[in-house]
Design a protein around this motif. Structure first.
Motif, PDB file in Angstrom:
ATOM      1  N   ALA A 124       0.857  -1.130  -0.075  1.00 44.56           N
ATOM      2  CA  ALA A 124      -0.128   0.172  -0.024  1.00 44.56           C
ATOM      3  C   ALA A 124       0.787   1.202  -0.183  1.00 44.56           C
ATOM      4  O   ALA A 124       0.534   2.252  -0.790  1.00 44.56           O
ATOM      5  N   ARG A 125       1.910   1.292   0.652  1.00 49.27           N
ATOM      6  CA  ARG A 125       2.738   2.472   0.935  1.00 49.27           C
ATOM      7  C   ARG A 125       3.449   2.689  -0.681  1.00 49.27           C
ATOM      8  O   ARG A 125       3.281   3.762  -1.150  1.00 49.27           O
ATOM      9  N   ASP A 126       3.902   1.369  -1.447  1.00 47.06           N
ATOM     10  CA  ASP A 126       4.485   1.587  -2.532  1.00 47.06           C
ATOM     11  C   ASP A 126       3.498   2.182  -3.486  1.00 47.06           C
ATOM     12  O   ASP A 126       3.672   3.112  -4.292  1.00 47.06           O
ATOM     13  N   LEU A 127       2.183   1.749  -3.494  1.00 46.90           N
ATOM     14  CA  LEU A 127       1.265   2.239  -4.476  1.00 46.90           C
ATOM     15  C   LEU A 127       0.819   3.524  -4.206  1.00 46.90           C
ATOM     16  O   LEU A 127       0.533   4.596  -5.110  1.00 46.90           O
ATOM     17  N   LEU A 128       0.812   4.159  -2.892  1.00 48.51           N
ATOM     18  CA  LEU A 128       0.517   5.433  -2.632  1.00 48.51           C
ATOM     19  C   LEU A 128       1.574   6.325  -3.249  1.00 48.51           C
ATOM     20  O   LEU A 128       1.302   7.630  -3.807  1.00 48.51           O
ATOM     21  N   ILE A 129       2.951   6.067  -3.095  1.00 53.17           N
ATOM     22  CA  ILE A 129       4.079   6.770  -3.623  1.00 53.17           C
ATOM     23  C   ILE A 129       4.100   6.738  -5.061  1.00 53.17           C
ATOM     24  O   ILE A 129       4.096   7.887  -5.688  1.00 53.17           O
TER      25      ILE A 129
END
Length: 333
Positions: A124-129
């Motif tokens: 999720a963190r990587d998608l947000l970035i």
């Protein structure tokens, strides 16, 4: 002495609109910009009152619908000068477009193991970035469905803050091992030998008030009257609380179908913005990225019950529900 205020907005695709068979654009409209009182309206009101807010954005629908809608959310928020942090409803990882919600992963984050949570949060963190947000440092679980493993996983991933503990949802949905009336920030530390030693995350609980003696209620637009919100803020300021954490949603100022404004919730939001503007000297709104100094582990006590306040809110809510059931009876003027 000041009390930091975290005015937070959970920003997400509402699963109910996907389950109703709507396409991506319609889900976006009803979840993010319903009836002219969604994200754009809220950002404009925040700007008008010169307030800061944190938008916890769920990027997981990108797995089903692509990056465009999540990128649109993030660009809208950042262009308005507000911050984006991480939110997650893990059921989206198994969703399929157009199937009315038939396919989905497990809904609650606490139903996943520590390893699974760490992987989900990293994804999720990587998608947000990838969608254009700065690297997130704060998190809130969808439906507050976090547990102690969630805090451990966040600490392992290098997050600085979590805001998932909500005493009014404990111990059912909110499963972090803190007391229901815990409203002061507290440090959560793990011994991460493989990762270089002790790692800590600050839990910033959602603020609650006592509805009746021994029962707490979330400081949320749809849960407290304007009078209760004012009294909760005044109580925090007078008592010198470390922080106040307020919850809202991108769709909360409209009815559940997203077809017209909820006049009660709109008035509450307007009143809240006005109050925070007036009290900014003692109750400054903050971004998590500001990393304000927070006194940790204090015994801050929620606002106590008041029968008159409660009856007024109940009457207001009955009126709101009655109007909601009358199609065409409310229009935004």
């Amino acid at each position: 002495m000041t009390t930091s205020v975290f005015l937070t907005v959970d920003t997400e695709f509402a699963w109910r609109h996907h389950a109703a068979g709507l396409d991506c654009e319609a889900i976006y409209a009803k979840s993010l910009e319903p009836a002219g009182v969604g994200l754009g309206y809220q950002l404009a009101e925040l700007a008008r009152h010169d307030l800061k807010a944190c938008f916890f954005v769920d990027p997981m629908p990108a797995i089903t619908f692509g990056m465009a809608p999540v990128r649109r959310m993030i660009e809208t928020i950042l262009e308005a000068g507000q911050e984006v942090q991480l939110h997650i409803h893990p059921n989206w990882t198994g969703a399929k477009a157009g199937d009315r919600g038939a396919a989905h992963a497990r809904f609650e984050l606490f139903d996943y193991s520590l390893t699974e949570q760490r992987d989900l949060l990293g994804q999720a963190r990587d998608l947000l970035i990838e969608a254009g947000a700065p690297k997130p440092i704060a998190f809130r679980a969808g439906s507050y469905a976090a547990n102690d493993d969630t805090l451990t996983a966040l600490a392992m991933l290098g997050f600085s803050y979590d805001s998932s503990h909500n005493g009014s949802e404990a111990p059912g949905t909110s499963r972090i091992s803190l007391a229901a009336d815990q409203i002061a920030p507290v440090a959560w530390c793990i011994d991460d030998t493989a990762g270089g030693g002790e790692r800590c995350i600050i839990e910033v609980p959602v603020t609650v008030i006592e509805d009746i003696r021994g029962r707490v209620r979330t400081f949320q637009l749809c849960a407290l009257s304007a009078g209760e919100s004012y009294d909760a803020l005044e109580h925090a300021a007078v008592a010198g609380h470390s922080a106040v954490t307020i919850v809202s949603h991108g769709f909360e100022l409209a009815n559940r179908r997203g077809t017209r404004p909820n006049a009660v919730h709109v008035r509450r939001f307007q009143a809240l913005c006005g109050t925070l503007s007036e009290m900014r000297e003692v109750l400054p709104t903050m971004h998590f990225a500001d990393r304000p100094t927070l006194a940790l582990g204090r015994a801050d006590v929620p606002l106590g019950p008041d029968a008159l306040r409660t009856r007024w809110r109940q009457a207001e809510q009955l009126w709101s529900n009655w109007v909601e059931e009358r199609p065409g009876s409310m229009r935004r003027g």
